[in-house]
Design an enzyme around this catalytic site. Structure first.
Site, PDB file in Angstrom:
ATOM      1  N   LYS A 157      23.471  30.602  21.122  1.00 39.95           N
ATOM      2  CA  LYS A 157      23.088  31.059  19.771  1.00 39.95           C
ATOM      3  C   LYS A 157      21.364  31.013  19.849  1.00 39.95           C
ATOM      4  O   LYS A 157      20.920  30.123  20.604  1.00 39.95           O
ATOM      5  CB  LYS A 157      23.689  30.038  18.537  1.00 39.95           C
ATOM      6  N   SER A 199      24.860  29.923   9.811  1.00 37.44           N
ATOM      7  CA  SER A 199      23.744  30.752  10.566  1.00 37.44           C
ATOM      8  C   SER A 199      24.479  30.837  11.970  1.00 37.44           C
ATOM      9  O   SER A 199      23.657  31.646  12.936  1.00 37.44           O
ATOM     10  CB  SER A 199      22.546  30.015  10.684  1.00 37.44           C
ATOM     11  N   SER A 238      26.584  25.607   9.159  1.00 32.98           N
ATOM     12  CA  SER A 238      26.475  26.400  10.062  1.00 32.98           C
ATOM     13  C   SER A 238      27.395  27.206  11.191  1.00 32.98           C
ATOM     14  O   SER A 238      27.513  28.248  11.900  1.00 32.98           O
ATOM     15  CB  SER A 238      25.209  26.657  10.758  1.00 32.98           C
TER      16      SER A 238
END
Length: 480
Positions: free
Chosen positions: A72, A148, A172
């Site tokens: 990520k 996220s 997230s």
């Protein structure tokens, strides 16, 4: 191995094939590239597939030997790689720090081949940004993959890699796991070190981990990434045995607290409630004691935590270090408003922030102390269409409106970032229209072992599906 076969395996299964000599790590990397090239132009989950992906380092052993992995674009870093945090403010930035997380990933045999999308500064429950665009949900491309860690979730859900890095500061990992039909665990505070430069991130609310498709991969990932380092703020209780060994252990009889009511301003969708009730009934059939629980905190307390002055000062320090300016060309509309709001708050608000954290931890702990685990929805609703009030790119939304909306939709997830408890979202149901519905199991602090055993039981009882075009007119994404 054919691509259609590759996408059906979890990480543990691929490792078994590598060890048996049926496929090589290089072949798996090339298959991941083939999968990426086929679907990523439509899903926009991977923003960089490394040019040197076929030569990246990885141990010739370990629990995930040879398995392709994705990072990520915020949180744990790889030295020398781009780390832009989904933001124009950080465009072109490269990290000079090799995180403990990715050192452990390499030691376990994972081969990190690229990086995935995140909303700017990982600030929203939807993965869309001005820098990188919108990430679609493989189950319905018109809907959000969540955030996220939405790029990681979309990539795993569609089969580019079977496992990917994520992090969770308010949901997230669990939000995109719920909306994309994956297994997503947020470990206890302190279980996975944020070192060497980011220990106890966001006052302990944010933790690094992974998204994947099976409980056995979650167990193996806990074995890979868990463990303290010098300089960590505290040392959490260590497990009695390896987490993969918990997969063969009996669960015992548990006292389960069940949330059947809304914990925030967003009402609980009837189909989500039905999924919770079905899971509660299943746990009762397994012999557990199930008792309804009320909301253990006041939503206004949680909302206050997201308008703290500390975010503004951190951004200013980062901008100065890079010689850049914070303005409408570098920050998205909502985040720019949050920055301006935060920089005008008095420093006394920092003390209020800490007291709010303390009070919330105490009240929630007191309310749920009697239960071994909690059963809640992961999200109150299914995946939402792109844009709207949950997007930081929306210029019509004020800082206060955004925070109220975001904390309302994260009503079952963010509270356990504050308390530090482990929680896992499991893909146990689907809506009538075929969208995934995640169910959250929350454990006592430091007790990932019980979560692994309960998650195993539920996975066996209710196996999940993957995105499919069969019987649906919605635009979905699959690799064939």
């Amino acid at each position: 191995m054919k691509l259609s076969e590759y996408v059906e395996y979890d990480a543990t299964g691929l490792t078994s094939l590598v060890r048996a000599g049926e496929v090589t790590p290089l072949e798996l990397t090339r298959l991941a590239r083939e999968a990426h090239d086929e679907v990523n132009p439509r899903i926009n989950a991977v923003i960089e597939f490394y040019q040197d992906a076929e030569t990246v380092a990885g141990s010739n052993g370990g629990l995930f030997h040879g398995v392709p992995f994705l990072r990520k674009d915020i949180g744990a870093t790889e030295a020398g790689r781009l780390q832009e945090q989904g933001s124009r403010l950080f465009k072109g930035c490269r990290s000079d720090t090799d995180s403990y997380f990715f050192r452990r990933a390499r030691d376990a045999g994972l081969r990190t081949i690229g990086r995935t999308t995140t909303p700017e500064l990982a600030s929203t429950a939807m993965t869309e940004s001005i820098l990188n665009g919108i990430t679609g949900n493989p189950w319905d491309l018109e809907r959000s993959a969540g955030g996220s860690s939405g790029g990681a979730a979309a990539a795993v859900a569609v089969g580019i890699t079977p496992i990917a890095h994520g992090n969770d500061g308010g949901g997230s990992i669990r939000i995109p796991a719920s909306w994309c039909g994956l297994v997503g665990l947020n470990p206890s505070r302190g279980r996975v070190s944020g070192g060497p430069n980011n220990q106890d991130a966001s006052y302990g609310a944010s933790r690094e981990f992974v998204l994947c498709r099976t409980v056995r991969d979650i167990a193996a990932a806990l074995d890979v990434f868990s463990g303290p380092y010098p300089g960590d703020p505290f040392i959490i209780v260590q497990p009695n045995r390896r987490y993969v060994e918990e997969l063969s252990q009996p669960t015992g009889t548990l006292r389960v607290g069940v949330a059947r009511t809304s914990w925030g301003a967003v009402n609980l969708d009837p189909e989500v409630l039905h999924a919770v009730e079905a899971t509660a009934a299943l746990l009762e059939e397994m012999g557990h004691t199930v008792i309804d629980i009320d909301r253990p905190y006041e939503p206004v307390e949680y909302s206050r935590l997201y308008l703290a002055p500390t975010t503004a000062s951190w951004l200013e320090e980062a901008a100065r270090a890079m010689g850049r300016t914070i303005n409408a060309d570098t920050l998205e509309p909502v985040n720019l408003k949050r920055y301006r709001y935060g920089r005008h708050l008095p420093l006394s608000r920092a003390a209020e922030f800490q007291e709010t954290l303390r009070r919330m931890r105490f009240r929630v702990g007191e309310a749920i102390h009697a239960f071994d685990i909690l059963l809640t929805p992961t999200m109150p609703i299914m995946a939402v269409p792109h844009g709207g009030i949950y997007s930081a790119t929306n210029p019509a939304v004020s800082a206060e409106e955004y925070v109220e909306a975001d904390t309302a939709i994260c009503q079952y997830t963010g509270v356990f970032n504050v308390t530090g408890q482990p929680s896992v979202s499991l893909p146990l149901a689907q809506s009538a229209s075929g969208l995934p519905i995640g169910i959250q199991i929350v454990g006592r602090f430091g007790d990932e072992a019980t979560l692994v055993r309960v998650a195993r039981d539920l996975e066996v009882a209710k196996p999940s599906g993957r995105p499919t075009t069969k019987g649906s007119s919605r635009e979905q994404l699959t690799i064939t």
